[in-house]
Design a protein around this motif. Sequence first.
Motif, PDB file in Angstrom:
ATOM      1  N   LEU A 217      -4.396  -4.087  -2.215  1.00 14.04           N
ATOM      2  CA  LEU A 217      -3.226  -3.513  -2.884  1.00 14.04           C
ATOM      3  C   LEU A 217      -1.948  -4.196  -2.409  1.00 14.04           C
ATOM      4  N   GLY A 218      -1.800  -4.344  -1.097  1.00 12.24           N
ATOM      5  CA  GLY A 218      -0.616  -5.018  -0.559  1.00 12.24           C
ATOM      6  C   GLY A 218      -0.531  -6.474  -0.981  1.00 12.24           C
ATOM      7  N   LEU A 219      -1.679  -7.163  -0.948  1.00 14.76           N
ATOM      8  CA  LEU A 219      -1.696  -8.576  -1.332  1.00 14.76           C
ATOM      9  C   LEU A 219      -1.315  -8.769  -2.799  1.00 14.76           C
ATOM     10  N   LEU A 220      -1.812  -7.885  -3.669  1.00 11.75           N
ATOM     11  CA  LEU A 220      -1.530  -8.044  -5.101  1.00 11.75           C
ATOM     12  C   LEU A 220      -0.082  -7.671  -5.440  1.00 11.75           C
ATOM     13  N   VAL A 221       0.468  -6.676  -4.768  1.00 10.09           N
ATOM     14  CA  VAL A 221       1.885  -6.351  -4.981  1.00 10.09           C
ATOM     15  C   VAL A 221       2.749  -7.542  -4.567  1.00 10.09           C
ATOM     16  N   PHE A 222       2.410  -8.149  -3.447  1.00  7.67           N
ATOM     17  CA  PHE A 222       3.140  -9.344  -3.002  1.00  7.67           C
ATOM     18  C   PHE A 222       3.035 -10.458  -4.040  1.00  7.67           C
ATOM     19  N   THR A 223       1.816 -10.668  -4.567  1.00 10.53           N
ATOM     20  CA  THR A 223       1.595 -11.738  -5.542  1.00 10.53           C
ATOM     21  C   THR A 223       2.368 -11.487  -6.834  1.00 10.53           C
ATOM     22  N   LEU A 224       2.577 -10.214  -7.178  1.00  5.54           N
ATOM     23  CA  LEU A 224       3.350  -9.882  -8.387  1.00  5.54           C
ATOM     24  C   LEU A 224       4.778 -10.421  -8.328  1.00  5.54           C
ATOM     25  N   GLY A 272      -5.082 -11.331  16.369  1.00  6.64           N
ATOM     26  CA  GLY A 272      -5.222 -10.414  15.236  1.00  6.64           C
ATOM     27  C   GLY A 272      -4.761 -11.028  13.929  1.00  6.64           C
ATOM     28  N   LEU A 273      -5.578 -10.850  12.886  1.00  9.20           N
ATOM     29  CA  LEU A 273      -5.246 -11.388  11.565  1.00  9.20           C
ATOM     30  C   LEU A 273      -3.961 -10.774  11.028  1.00  9.20           C
ATOM     31  N   LYS A 274      -3.828  -9.470  11.232  1.00  9.89           N
ATOM     32  CA  LYS A 274      -2.684  -8.755  10.685  1.00  9.89           C
ATOM     33  C   LYS A 274      -1.363  -9.264  11.266  1.00  9.89           C
ATOM     34  N   ARG A 275      -1.340  -9.509  12.568  1.00  9.43           N
ATOM     35  CA  ARG A 275      -0.099  -9.969  13.210  1.00  9.43           C
ATOM     36  C   ARG A 275       0.357 -11.319  12.650  1.00  9.43           C
ATOM     37  N   VAL A 276      -0.576 -12.243  12.570  1.00 10.87           N
ATOM     38  CA  VAL A 276      -0.208 -13.579  12.084  1.00 10.87           C
ATOM     39  C   VAL A 276       0.160 -13.519  10.600  1.00 10.87           C
ATOM     40  N   ILE A 378       6.783  -4.456   5.439  1.00 10.71           N
ATOM     41  CA  ILE A 378       6.889  -3.083   5.967  1.00 10.71           C
ATOM     42  C   ILE A 378       5.617  -2.298   5.644  1.00 10.71           C
ATOM     43  N   TYR A 379       5.096  -2.471   4.428  1.00  8.42           N
ATOM     44  CA  TYR A 379       3.857  -1.786   4.026  1.00  8.42           C
ATOM     45  C   TYR A 379       2.714  -2.134   4.977  1.00  8.42           C
ATOM     46  N   PHE A 380       2.544  -3.431   5.258  1.00  5.13           N
ATOM     47  CA  PHE A 380       1.451  -3.828   6.143  1.00  5.13           C
ATOM     48  C   PHE A 380       1.660  -3.340   7.575  1.00  5.13           C
ATOM     49  N   ARG A 381       2.896  -3.285   8.019  1.00  4.75           N
ATOM     50  CA  ARG A 381       3.164  -2.774   9.369  1.00  4.75           C
ATOM     51  C   ARG A 381       2.828  -1.283   9.461  1.00  4.75           C
ATOM     52  N   LEU A 382       2.934  -0.572   8.342  1.00  3.15           N
ATOM     53  CA  LEU A 382       2.659   0.865   8.344  1.00  3.15           C
ATOM     54  C   LEU A 382       1.166   1.192   8.241  1.00  3.15           C
TER      55      LEU A 382
END
Length: 388
Positions: A217-224, A272-276, A378-382
């Motif tokens: 969901l986060g990746l696709l919103v970013f891609t939009l 961590g994948l998320k951090r990078v 911000i979404y991914f950090r949450l």
Amino acid sequence: MKIINRTVWILSLVSLFADVASEMLYPVVPIYLKEIGFSVLLIGVLEGIAEFTAGLSKGYFGKRSDEKGIRLPFIKAGYFLSALSKPMMAVLTYPWWIFLARTTDRLGKGLRTAARDALLSQNATPQTKARVFAFHRGMDTLGAVIGPVLALTFLYFFPRQYAPLFYYAFIPGMVAVGLIFLLKEKKQPSSTLRKGNFFSFFRYWSIAPVDYKQLVLGLLVFTLFNSSDVFLLLKTKEITGSDTTTILAYIFYNLVYAVASYPLGVLADRFGLKRVFCGGLLVFAIVYLLFALSTTTYLLFIAFFLYGIYAAATEGIAKAWITNLAHDTNTATAIGFYTSGQSICTLLASVVAGVLWTGLNSTVPFIVTALAALGVYIYFRLIPAKNY
């Protein structure tokens, strides 16, 4: 177990040669199409249809690969179709034939992408996937450096001789196909999803883990909001007024991307994948603000340098992250679902960017995209912290 084993090496070399073939033509295709009578509108329609074909087919063929429990036939057929499409572009110049050639190329990409990434995933552990995918992306992107350099060198000695390049591009394309025959695979357990029509891969969403849904969901919103790189090149041409500088900037970006991919993959596996990945999103926001505000070539090259860092920190790592969250029997479907959505969202993002560019000015789409990237960060950090 070696982190970069024989299969990963061969798949990476396959992608390198295939990208040499594709990127040899990247600076040439728009010029060539205009020379044979295509309008800007027709070029846009052509690219839109081609990308839409690739987008939907990635999900379908990913699911088919999981259903059969095999990868290599899809990879071979996909790279062969893309290689075949190169000389097709020069054989005839009728609009319907050019549409067929471009669609063949994109259909090849749709055939191979999810199966190839699933095979890469099979040759890694959750602790090494960022390095494996980053190494593959780095080699793929090295092809995006070599290809335009070869094209520019050829055109320097043979100005305006565009058609021969389409025939020469067939050679590295077929080298890529030949390398695949060095690979062998063991049949995997079949998909747990029941068979269905062309769009049945969308059913994966109903059984996907919550973590996968949050990520995609986060990746696709970013891609939009992340339009085609063509807009970065158009902005560069607008500021510099030079085709050569624009192409050199694109080569520079790919070189940075290729060099930085594996080191950032190492960091992602370690910290961590998320951090990078989130760090990459912040860099992306800075890049788009620089494109919005830049007035000099110097600042543009700084932006392209940072853009290479962003790509290295996100593209391969996103796939590593997805495959860590997907069901083992549906890995290609999970990748295909995401990459299909990504292609469609990129198409929509490019349309919106084009509307903002022409309706307002060339600065607005970059500012909007930078702000959207900060929102996705911000979404991914949450998202609750887990061992990604």
